[in-house]
Design a protein around this motif. Structure first.
Motif, PDB file in Angstrom:
ATOM      1  N   ALA A 133       3.690  16.059  14.838  1.00  0.00           N
ATOM      2  CA  ALA A 133       2.531  16.774  14.312  1.00  0.00           C
ATOM      3  C   ALA A 133       2.971  17.630  13.145  1.00  0.00           C
ATOM      4  CB  ALA A 133       1.890  17.636  15.395  1.00  0.00           C
ATOM      5  N   CYS A 134       1.992  18.021  12.335  1.00  0.00           N
ATOM      6  CA  CYS A 134       2.246  18.898  11.196  1.00  0.00           C
ATOM      7  C   CYS A 134       1.424  20.162  11.395  1.00  0.00           C
ATOM      8  CB  CYS A 134       1.855  18.201   9.893  1.00  0.00           C
ATOM      9  SG  CYS A 134       2.126  19.185   8.403  1.00  0.00           S
ATOM     10  N   VAL A 135       2.006  21.297  11.032  1.00  0.00           N
ATOM     11  CA  VAL A 135       1.267  22.549  11.158  1.00  0.00           C
ATOM     12  C   VAL A 135       0.012  22.477  10.293  1.00  0.00           C
ATOM     13  CG1 VAL A 135       1.342  25.030  10.750  1.00  0.00           C
ATOM     14  CG2 VAL A 135       3.369  23.838  11.622  1.00  0.00           C
ATOM     15  N   ASP A 136      -1.126  22.829  10.843  1.00  0.00           N
ATOM     16  CA  ASP A 136      -2.379  22.780  10.110  1.00  0.00           C
ATOM     17  C   ASP A 136      -2.368  23.852   9.029  1.00  0.00           C
ATOM     18  OD1 ASP A 136      -4.890  22.145   9.315  1.00  0.00           O
ATOM     19  OD2 ASP A 136      -5.915  23.020  11.041  1.00  0.00           O
TER      20      ASP A 136
ATOM     21  N   GLY B 237       0.830  -1.190   0.000  1.00  0.00           N
ATOM     22  CA  GLY B 237       0.000   0.000   0.000  1.00  0.00           C
ATOM     23  C   GLY B 237       0.866   1.241   0.000  1.00  0.00           C
ATOM     24  N   THR B 238       0.372   2.328  -0.586  1.00  0.00           N
ATOM     25  CA  THR B 238       1.147   3.563  -0.658  1.00  0.00           C
ATOM     26  C   THR B 238       0.278   4.760  -0.304  1.00  0.00           C
ATOM     27  OG1 THR B 238       0.698   3.711  -3.040  1.00  0.00           O
ATOM     28  CG2 THR B 238       2.779   2.700  -2.373  1.00  0.00           C
ATOM     29  N   GLY B 239       0.922   5.844   0.086  1.00  0.00           N
ATOM     30  CA  GLY B 239       0.221   7.074   0.400  1.00  0.00           C
ATOM     31  C   GLY B 239       1.174   8.250   0.332  1.00  0.00           C
ATOM     32  N   CYS B 240       0.642   9.430   0.025  1.00  0.00           N
ATOM     33  CA  CYS B 240       1.474  10.620  -0.147  1.00  0.00           C
ATOM     34  C   CYS B 240       0.757  11.833   0.423  1.00  0.00           C
ATOM     35  CB  CYS B 240       1.773  10.825  -1.641  1.00  0.00           C
ATOM     36  SG  CYS B 240       2.735  12.309  -2.026  1.00  0.00           S
ATOM     37  N   SER B 241       1.509  12.700   1.084  1.00  0.00           N
ATOM     38  CA  SER B 241       0.932  13.912   1.666  1.00  0.00           C
ATOM     39  C   SER B 241       2.046  14.853   2.109  1.00  0.00           C
ATOM     40  CB  SER B 241       0.045  13.558   2.870  1.00  0.00           C
ATOM     41  OG  SER B 241      -0.456  14.720   3.508  1.00  0.00           O
ATOM     42  N   LEU B 242       1.715  16.128   2.211  1.00  0.00           N
ATOM     43  CA  LEU B 242       2.634  17.063   2.855  1.00  0.00           C
ATOM     44  C   LEU B 242       2.793  16.740   4.332  1.00  0.00           C
ATOM     45  CD1 LEU B 242       1.574  20.443   1.208  1.00  0.00           C
ATOM     46  CD2 LEU B 242       3.819  19.365   1.040  1.00  0.00           C
ATOM     47  N   ASP B 243       1.785  16.138   4.921  1.00  0.00           N
ATOM     48  CA  ASP B 243       1.839  15.698   6.315  1.00  0.00           C
ATOM     49  C   ASP B 243       2.314  14.248   6.330  1.00  0.00           C
ATOM     50  OD1 ASP B 243       1.317  14.626   8.839  1.00  0.00           O
ATOM     51  OD2 ASP B 243      -0.404  15.916   9.157  1.00  0.00           O
TER      52      ASP B 243
ATOM     53  N   ARG C  87       2.533  11.983   8.531  1.00  0.00           N
ATOM     54  CA  ARG C  87       1.691  11.013   9.246  1.00  0.00           C
ATOM     55  C   ARG C  87       0.428  10.684   8.450  1.00  0.00           C
ATOM     56  NH1 ARG C  87       2.627   9.925  15.170  1.00  0.00           N
ATOM     57  NH2 ARG C  87       4.849  10.362  15.307  1.00  0.00           N
ATOM     58  N   HIS C  88      -0.072  11.633   7.707  1.00  0.00           N
ATOM     59  CA  HIS C  88      -1.231  11.347   6.871  1.00  0.00           C
ATOM     60  C   HIS C  88      -0.830  10.443   5.704  1.00  0.00           C
ATOM     61  CE1 HIS C  88      -5.188  11.716   5.255  1.00  0.00           C
ATOM     62  NE2 HIS C  88      -4.782  12.327   4.154  1.00  0.00           N
ATOM     63  N   GLY C  89       0.338  10.696   5.112  1.00  0.00           N
ATOM     64  CA  GLY C  89       0.825   9.822   4.049  1.00  0.00           C
ATOM     65  C   GLY C  89       1.030   8.402   4.543  1.00  0.00           C
ATOM     66  N   ALA C  90       1.599   8.255   5.742  1.00  0.00           N
ATOM     67  CA  ALA C  90       1.794   6.926   6.329  1.00  0.00           C
ATOM     68  C   ALA C  90       0.446   6.260   6.606  1.00  0.00           C
ATOM     69  CB  ALA C  90       2.606   7.047   7.616  1.00  0.00           C
ATOM     70  N   TRP C  91      -0.520   7.048   7.094  1.00  0.00           N
ATOM     71  CA  TRP C  91      -1.870   6.534   7.357  1.00  0.00           C
ATOM     72  C   TRP C  91      -2.466   5.934   6.086  1.00  0.00           C
ATOM     73  CZ3 TRP C  91      -5.087   6.895  11.833  1.00  0.00           C
ATOM     74  CH2 TRP C  91      -6.425   6.574  11.620  1.00  0.00           C
ATOM     75  N   ARG C  92      -2.338   6.657   4.999  1.00  0.00           N
ATOM     76  CA  ARG C  92      -2.902   6.196   3.740  1.00  0.00           C
ATOM     77  C   ARG C  92      -2.222   4.915   3.262  1.00  0.00           C
ATOM     78  NH1 ARG C  92      -6.364   9.433   1.187  1.00  0.00           N
ATOM     79  NH2 ARG C  92      -5.910   8.359  -0.767  1.00  0.00           N
ATOM     80  N   ALA C  93      -0.910   4.828   3.439  1.00  0.00           N
ATOM     81  CA  ALA C  93      -0.192   3.624   3.018  1.00  0.00           C
ATOM     82  C   ALA C  93      -0.622   2.400   3.827  1.00  0.00           C
ATOM     83  CB  ALA C  93       1.316   3.843   3.149  1.00  0.00           C
ATOM     84  N   LEU C  94      -0.746   2.561   5.121  1.00  0.00           N
ATOM     85  CA  LEU C  94      -1.135   1.441   5.984  1.00  0.00           C
ATOM     86  C   LEU C  94      -2.560   0.972   5.680  1.00  0.00           C
ATOM     87  CD1 LEU C  94       0.404   2.755   9.329  1.00  0.00           C
ATOM     88  CD2 LEU C  94       1.165   0.719   8.080  1.00  0.00           C
TER      89      LEU C  94
END
Length: 411
Positions: A335-338, A263-269, A271-278
């Motif tokens: 965390a990532c700046v909102d 699974g893969t995921g991509c984001s400026l954040d 943790r969100h990219g990792a979430w998508r991959a998992l």
């Protein structure tokens, strides 16, 4: 609803759910869903007409509520994509692509020698100051057949094996769709280069393995739930390239079937990219237990059997990664700046331009409520990831730069 799941959305989950129900109701479509899994799940949605006939399908991933919402939006995306007419295009001469520097590394050059032929295209605009450009429908709409165009049109069959709906995304707003589409293009480029580096050219560069977050964090709990769902330990890698958006790839190192799921995921954040991959790993793992996906993987393997290097990319043997590559650890920030979606889009656009890339976007469909379907292209990024669908493809300019470290012979 956890922040990691709404960082790239402008509507709350409740608002997004109400929106999709309204959109489906206006179209006379009824969703029928089924859930695979128990912890981290995959929801499959079918949209049916008044007679109960299925018209489109979609799948969502994550925990139950988010997975159902994702499935409904993806099903609507596929409904619109499949029902789009072929009248939103114009023609340009094939020589346009050879004469435009933007396409110097793009697979569209495979038809540039058809000097006097005309290529059906859509117009793409860049959120920055770059001028609009034309791009072939054949590379972005896999289900559009040559016969819908006039007989003088260029023969685009050489492009179809590189065609995909990657970069086509739906959102409850234009910004949601655009951001998702940009990240998906960057993600597929990173996956392409990863497969080329490790399996096609067998360079075996060091892996950037993500350190598991604490179990009392949101991502740590998801990681544990994903492992519980698939019954195996999960390895998460940072496979990002030069771009500011971070791309992650998750896979199981446990013994399994001949073709491995990732699974893969991509984001400026991150943790969100990792979430998508998992969550995508779990989604595909659950799909692989279904007859339809099993047959899909079997057919892909059959198509690539005569091409050993391509077959290696499809099979994705984790032993090749874990036993032949040095490993470095990566710790994700807490965390990532909102950041608002327009600012995220601006950051991605400027970063791509900084690296000599131009993104273009076109709106395929938009409702009066604001639900939007867009397609994004970034000419020159690598499309080799399509090998995982069983397509017989070769790397293009960006991917071939990895060949200098390869000492083997061609298949």
């Amino acid at each position: 609803m956890d922040r990691a799941r709404i960082i790239e959305r402008e509507l709350t989950p409740e608002q997004a759910h109400q929106r999709i129900q309204t959109e489906l109701g206006r179209l006379g479509l009824t969703p029928v869903t089924r859930t695979l899994g128990h912890h981290v799940v995959s929801v499959q949605a079918a949209l049916t007409d008044n007679d109960g006939q299925p018209l489109a399908r979609g799948a969502g991933k994550g925990y139950a509520a988010a997975a159902e919402l994702g499935a409904l939006y993806e099903a609507l995306e596929h409904y619109w994509t499949d029902s789009l007419t072929a009248d939103d295009f114009h023609f340009v001469c094939a020589s346009y692509f050879a004469q435009t520097a933007l396409f110097s590394e793009d697979p569209v050059l495979r038809i540039a020698d058809q000097q006097n032929k005309r290529v059906p295209c859509r117009i793409y605009t860049c959120p920055g100051q770059c001028p609009p450009f034309s791009y072939p429908v054949a590379l972005t709409s896999p289900n559009t057949v040559q016969s819908v165009f006039e007989h003088e049109a260029a023969d685009c069959r050489a492009l179809h094996r590189y065609s995909s709906n990657s970069g086509t995304a739906i959102g409850a707003s234009y910004n949601e769709a655009l951001l998702h589409a940009i990240n998906e293009c960057i993600e597929r480029d990173a996956v392409s280069l990863f497969l080329l580096d490790h399996f096609y050219y067998q360079n075996h560069p060091p892996l950037r393995q993500v350190t598991r977050p604490s179990h009392d964090t949101v991502l740590g709990r998801l990681w544990a739930d994903a492992e519980r769902e698939i019954g195996a330990d999960v390895v998460l890698l940072d496979i990002s390239r030069e771009f500011v958006a971070r791309t992650f790839l998750a896979f199981s190192a446990a013994p399994g079937v001949h073709i491995r799921i990732f699974g893969t995921g991509c984001s400026l954040d991150p943790r969100h990219g990792a979430w998508r991959a998992l969550t995508e790993l779990v989604q595909l793992h659950l799909a692989a237990s279904e007859p339809e996906y099993k047959q899909y993987l079997f057919n892909a393997q059959r198509h690539l059997h005569p091409f050993p290097r391509l077959l290696r990319c499809l099979q994705f043997n984790p032993d090749t990664l874990l036993h032949r590559c040095a490993q470095h650890t990566v710790i994700l920030p807490e965390a990532c700046v909102d950041t608002s979606l327009p600012l995220q889009i601006e950051q991605l656009t400027r970063d791509l331009q900084h690296h000599g890339r131009t993104l273009g976007a076109t709106t395929l469909h938009q409702t009066e409520l604001g639900t939007t379907l867009v397609n994004v292209v970034i000419p020159g990024l690598e499309r080799f990831f399509i090998v995982s669908s069983g397509n017989v493809v070769i790397p293009h300019t960006r991917g071939r730069r990895l060949e200098k470290r390869y000492q083997g012979i061609n298949p």
